[in-house]
Each structure stands twice: as structure tokens, then as C-alpha cells.
Scaffold this active site. Structure first.
Site, mmCIF file in Angstrom:
data_model
loop_
_atom_site.group_PDB
_atom_site.id
_atom_site.type_symbol
_atom_site.label_atom_id
_atom_site.label_comp_id
_atom_site.label_asym_id
_atom_site.label_seq_id
_atom_site.Cartn_x
_atom_site.Cartn_y
_atom_site.Cartn_z
ATOM 1 N N ASN A 1 36.773 41.252 45.473
ATOM 2 C CA ASN A 1 35.595 41.076 44.344
ATOM 3 C C ASN A 1 35.339 39.528 43.992
ATOM 4 O O ASN A 1 35.508 38.590 44.751
ATOM 5 C CB ASN A 1 35.700 42.150 43.143
ATOM 6 C CG ASN A 1 37.086 41.795 42.392
ATOM 7 O OD1 ASN A 1 37.189 40.478 42.270
ATOM 8 N ND2 ASN A 1 37.597 42.615 41.535
ATOM 9 N N HIS A 2 34.719 39.542 42.711
ATOM 10 C CA HIS A 2 34.542 37.938 42.299
ATOM 11 C C HIS A 2 35.678 37.146 42.067
ATOM 12 O O HIS A 2 35.592 35.984 42.331
ATOM 13 C CB HIS A 2 33.981 38.116 40.790
ATOM 14 C CG HIS A 2 33.404 37.057 40.154
ATOM 15 N ND1 HIS A 2 32.390 36.224 40.588
ATOM 16 C CD2 HIS A 2 33.665 36.264 39.332
ATOM 17 C CE1 HIS A 2 32.119 35.230 40.152
ATOM 18 N NE2 HIS A 2 33.042 35.231 39.098
ATOM 19 N N CYS A 3 37.008 37.893 41.898
ATOM 20 C CA CYS A 3 37.990 37.111 41.677
ATOM 21 C C CYS A 3 38.807 37.439 42.812
ATOM 22 O O CYS A 3 39.770 37.827 42.820
ATOM 23 C CB CYS A 3 38.809 37.551 40.288
ATOM 24 S SG CYS A 3 37.912 36.901 38.679
ATOM 25 N N ALA A 4 38.549 36.738 43.995
ATOM 26 C CA ALA A 4 39.192 37.039 45.323
ATOM 27 C C ALA A 4 40.477 36.696 45.035
ATOM 28 O O ALA A 4 41.554 37.425 45.941
ATOM 29 C CB ALA A 4 38.497 36.548 46.611
ATOM 30 N N GLU B 1 31.484 41.281 45.832
ATOM 31 C CA GLU B 1 30.911 40.421 44.896
ATOM 32 C C GLU B 1 29.875 41.018 43.953
ATOM 33 O O GLU B 1 28.983 41.552 44.758
ATOM 34 C CB GLU B 1 30.599 39.087 45.200
ATOM 35 C CG GLU B 1 29.787 38.161 44.565
ATOM 36 C CD GLU B 1 30.676 37.636 43.202
ATOM 37 O OE1 GLU B 1 30.057 38.168 42.210
ATOM 38 O OE2 GLU B 1 31.589 37.058 43.302
#
Length: 86
Positions: A65-68, A37
Site C-alpha cells: 500500500n502507501h507504506c510499501a 496505493e
């Protein structure tokens, strides 16, 4: 979808919940944050949420990342199904 995402007039801008808003949550909550993230520090977000949301279940998803849900869908889907089964 996600790779071609562009903001529009109708896009929602994310905001930080206040401590009071987080304390008022009474429903079961699953918080999954990718270890890559970049918007915020995963450990700090989980520490704050755990402190303020009663009964929170949280986990840092490795390699995400942010869009797991896009970068680690197998793990995320498994965690969601496991959470819903309890």
C-alpha cells in the site's frame, strides 16, 4: 512507529512536485509504488514521473500500500539494494 503514527506540529505535509521540479532532477531515482496505493493512482504517478525524470527506474510493488516499506519489506529492500548496486 507507523501503526501509532499521529500528525504533530512538526509533521511535514507532502506536496506534489511541479513538472519543472521533476525535470530538474539529474540524479538516479528509484520510484516504488504499492499496487494498493490509495492517495493516487500508481500507474498515473509512474507515467508522469517517467515522462519528466530522465533515467527514472520505477516499479509497482504487488501487495503493497502507501507504506510499501512496511507492507512488502522483502520486495522493497531487494529493489533498493538492486538499484544501489547499479
Amino acid at each position: 512507529g507507523y501503526p501509532r503514527y499521529r500528525t504533530t506540529r512538526n509533521s511535514l505535509v507532502p506536496r506534489v512536485f511541479s513538472d519543472q521540479e521533476l525535470r530538474s532532477i539529474k540524479e538516479p531515482v528509484l520510484l516504488l509504488i504499492g499496487d494498493h496505493e490509495v492517495i493516487y493512482k500508481p500507474e498515473k504517478a509512474i507515467e508522469r514521473a517517467t515522462r519528466l525524470v530522465a533515467g527514472l527506474k520505477s516499479e509497482i510493488i504487488p501487495g503493497a500500500n502507501h507504506c510499501a516499506q512496511y507492507t512488502a519489506p522483502g520486495i522493497v529492500n531487494h529493489k533498493i539494494l538492486e538499484f544501489l548496486a547499479t
